[in-house]
Write a protein that holds these residues in place. Structure first.
Motif, PDB file in Angstrom:
ATOM      1  N   LEU A  43       0.910  -1.023  -0.059  1.00 34.34           N
ATOM      2  CA  LEU A  43      -0.109   0.072   0.052  1.00 34.34           C
ATOM      3  C   LEU A  43       0.915   1.239   0.048  1.00 34.34           C
ATOM      4  CD1 LEU A  43      -2.970  -1.066   2.479  1.00 34.34           C
ATOM      5  CD2 LEU A  43      -3.197  -0.426   0.031  1.00 34.34           C
ATOM      6  N   ILE A  44       0.375   2.305  -0.763  1.00 30.68           N
ATOM      7  CA  ILE A  44       1.110   3.512  -0.656  1.00 30.68           C
ATOM      8  C   ILE A  44       0.882   4.058   0.844  1.00 30.68           C
ATOM      9  CG2 ILE A  44       1.154   6.024  -1.458  1.00 30.68           C
ATOM     10  CD1 ILE A  44      -0.240   4.939  -4.097  1.00 30.68           C
ATOM     11  N   ASP A  45       2.158   4.444   1.447  1.00 29.74           N
ATOM     12  CA  ASP A  45       1.804   5.006   2.866  1.00 29.74           C
ATOM     13  C   ASP A  45       2.692   6.158   3.088  1.00 29.74           C
ATOM     14  OD1 ASP A  45       2.048   5.415   5.377  1.00 29.74           O
ATOM     15  OD2 ASP A  45       2.495   3.449   6.087  1.00 29.74           O
ATOM     16  N   GLU A  46       2.086   7.269   3.017  1.00 26.27           N
ATOM     17  CA  GLU A  46       2.947   8.493   3.193  1.00 26.27           C
ATOM     18  C   GLU A  46       3.673   8.860   4.417  1.00 26.27           C
ATOM     19  OE1 GLU A  46       3.468   9.723   0.368  1.00 26.27           O
ATOM     20  OE2 GLU A  46       1.689   9.234  -1.036  1.00 26.27           O
ATOM     21  N   THR A  47       3.242   8.054   5.394  1.00 23.00           N
ATOM     22  CA  THR A  47       3.996   8.121   6.691  1.00 23.00           C
ATOM     23  C   THR A  47       5.046   7.423   7.075  1.00 23.00           C
ATOM     24  OG1 THR A  47       2.735   6.190   7.542  1.00 23.00           O
ATOM     25  CG2 THR A  47       1.411   8.306   7.693  1.00 23.00           C
ATOM     26  N   THR A  48       5.528   6.747   6.219  1.00 20.07           N
ATOM     27  CA  THR A  48       6.996   6.328   6.253  1.00 20.07           C
ATOM     28  C   THR A  48       7.754   6.368   4.994  1.00 20.07           C
ATOM     29  OG1 THR A  48       8.076   4.078   6.733  1.00 20.07           O
ATOM     30  CG2 THR A  48       6.210   3.880   5.481  1.00 20.07           C
ATOM     31  N   GLU A  49       9.170   6.483   5.491  1.00 21.56           N
ATOM     32  CA  GLU A  49      10.394   6.547   4.309  1.00 21.56           C
ATOM     33  C   GLU A  49      10.722   5.402   3.892  1.00 21.56           C
ATOM     34  OE1 GLU A  49      12.779   9.792   5.016  1.00 21.56           O
ATOM     35  OE2 GLU A  49      11.278  11.322   5.193  1.00 21.56           O
ATOM     36  N   VAL A  52      10.795  -0.314   1.318  1.00 22.03           N
ATOM     37  CA  VAL A  52      10.097  -1.640   1.556  1.00 22.03           C
ATOM     38  C   VAL A  52       9.013  -1.810   2.734  1.00 22.03           C
ATOM     39  CG1 VAL A  52      10.166  -4.218   1.642  1.00 22.03           C
ATOM     40  CG2 VAL A  52      11.809  -2.974   0.048  1.00 22.03           C
ATOM     41  N   LYS A  53       7.965  -1.830   2.631  1.00 19.83           N
ATOM     42  CA  LYS A  53       6.902  -1.613   3.700  1.00 19.83           C
ATOM     43  C   LYS A  53       6.518  -2.916   4.505  1.00 19.83           C
ATOM     44  CE  LYS A  53       5.366   2.958   1.963  1.00 19.83           C
ATOM     45  NZ  LYS A  53       6.168   2.862   0.874  1.00 19.83           N
ATOM     46  N   GLN A  54       5.982  -2.768   5.586  1.00 21.84           N
ATOM     47  CA  GLN A  54       5.760  -3.998   6.370  1.00 21.84           C
ATOM     48  C   GLN A  54       4.708  -4.826   5.514  1.00 21.84           C
ATOM     49  OE1 GLN A  54       7.477  -5.450   8.975  1.00 21.84           O
ATOM     50  NE2 GLN A  54       8.902  -3.961   8.273  1.00 21.84           N
ATOM     51  N   ASP A  55       3.708  -4.146   4.703  1.00 22.02           N
ATOM     52  CA  ASP A  55       2.807  -4.927   4.187  1.00 22.02           C
ATOM     53  C   ASP A  55       3.077  -5.396   2.707  1.00 22.02           C
ATOM     54  OD1 ASP A  55       2.567  -2.597   2.992  1.00 22.02           O
ATOM     55  OD2 ASP A  55       0.457  -2.390   2.568  1.00 22.02           O
ATOM     56  N   ASN A  56       4.366  -5.051   2.238  1.00 27.19           N
ATOM     57  CA  ASN A  56       4.855  -5.795   1.121  1.00 27.19           C
ATOM     58  C   ASN A  56       4.693  -7.381   0.917  1.00 27.19           C
ATOM     59  OD1 ASN A  56       7.082  -6.916  -0.678  1.00 27.19           O
ATOM     60  ND2 ASN A  56       7.505  -4.715  -1.037  1.00 27.19           N
ATOM     61  N   TYR A  57       4.168  -7.675  -0.194  1.00 27.56           N
ATOM     62  CA  TYR A  57       3.853  -9.138  -0.272  1.00 27.56           C
ATOM     63  C   TYR A  57       5.070 -10.241   0.059  1.00 27.56           C
ATOM     64  CZ  TYR A  57       1.883 -13.360  -2.720  1.00 27.56           C
ATOM     65  OH  TYR A  57       1.760 -14.539  -3.061  1.00 27.56           O
TER      66      TYR A  57
END
Length: 264
Positions: A43-49, A52-57
């Motif tokens: 998901l696009i998440d503007e709150t983190t820089e 690779v985000k935690q919801d990355n598949y």
């Protein structure tokens, strides 16, 4: 050596977590050396820089693997474009081997991540039994696309290959191998080799059945997910997986697993 390629259609599947858990169980069972994934979304998440985000598949898949006691995979991921308005859509490669180097490059004229035609390829080099091999995960466009011609994307891909060593190029090429005179034949004309044709044992090979995203008018079985090489190799087998016959379905694409004998 065993490899898997899968367009995972991330976060677009019903019962998505159950399908991720099944994929993880099969990876544990099969112990693939390298796995190429396409449509790997977060998901696009503007709150983190964080890139690779935690919801990355791929992150979620690795978490499920760890729950099964599998800790030896690492991965690379990069963003290609925005998908379905709310996702950062990219490509990933998972490997049990030590990553010697990684690369990521565009193969389209467009560099705009807001444009769904923008296409990127990711690659990594590992040492496999003292042999350097570079792997790529690809998700290319359609042959008749006038805005971003398929031939241009293949040309860019081939220009980035390292001709001095074995390259294994995996992914969703969006061109049916059963159609003559179009994208598949153009791939072969650039010197790439389809491991399906080399395989000592293989199945029928289709990876898409009926209508899916990008093939809304499709009425036939397609072989568009491929494992290619830049050099002749011995291929023990090529099989479609996650098709409801060989393991449960996990995506709108089936996967392809290929086993090589690199000692011959």
């Amino acid at each position: 050596m065993k490899v898997l390629t899968l367009n995972c259609h991330a976060w677009q599947e019903e019962n998505q977590m159950e399908k991720i858990k099944h994929l993880a169980q099969v990876i544990k069972e099969k112990q693939y050396d390298v796995i190429a994934l396409q449509e790997v979304m977060q998901l696009i998440d503007e709150t983190t820089e964080e890139k690779v985000k935690q919801d990355n598949y791929a992150v979620v898949l690795l978490s499920e693997l760890m729950k099964l006691g599998v800790y030896d995979y690492q991965f690379i991921w990069d963003l290609a474009h925005i998908g379905f308005d709310v996702y950062e859509e990219g490509l990933a490669i998972l490997t049990k081997g030590e990553i010697k180097s990684a690369k990521s490059f565009l193969v389209t004229k467009s560099q705009d991540i807001q444009h769904f035609r923008t296409r990127r390829i990711v690659g990594l080099e590992i040492m496999h039994e003292n042999q350097p091999i570079t792997f790529y995960s690809c998700h290319l466009g359609w042959y008749h696309d006038e805005e971003e011609p398929f031939k241009g994307q293949v040309d860019e891909l081939v220009a980035h290959l390292d001709s001095d060593q074995l390259n294994i190029i995996m992914g969703d090429f969006n061109n049916d191998a059963n159609v003559r005179g179009e994208g598949y034949d153009y791939i072969l004309s650039k010197g790439l080799i389809d491991t399906y044709t080399l395989a000592k044992t293989k199945d029928e090979g289709s990876t898409v059945v009926g209508k899916i995203d990008g093939w809304s008018e499709n009425k036939r079985d397609l072989r568009i997910d491929l494992v290619l090489t830049n050099q002749p190799v011995t291929v023990k087998s090529s099989n479609v997986i996650f098709n409801g016959k060989n393991k449960d379905i996990v995506s709108d694409h089936y996967g392809v697993e290929v086993e090589f004998d690199l000692h011959s």
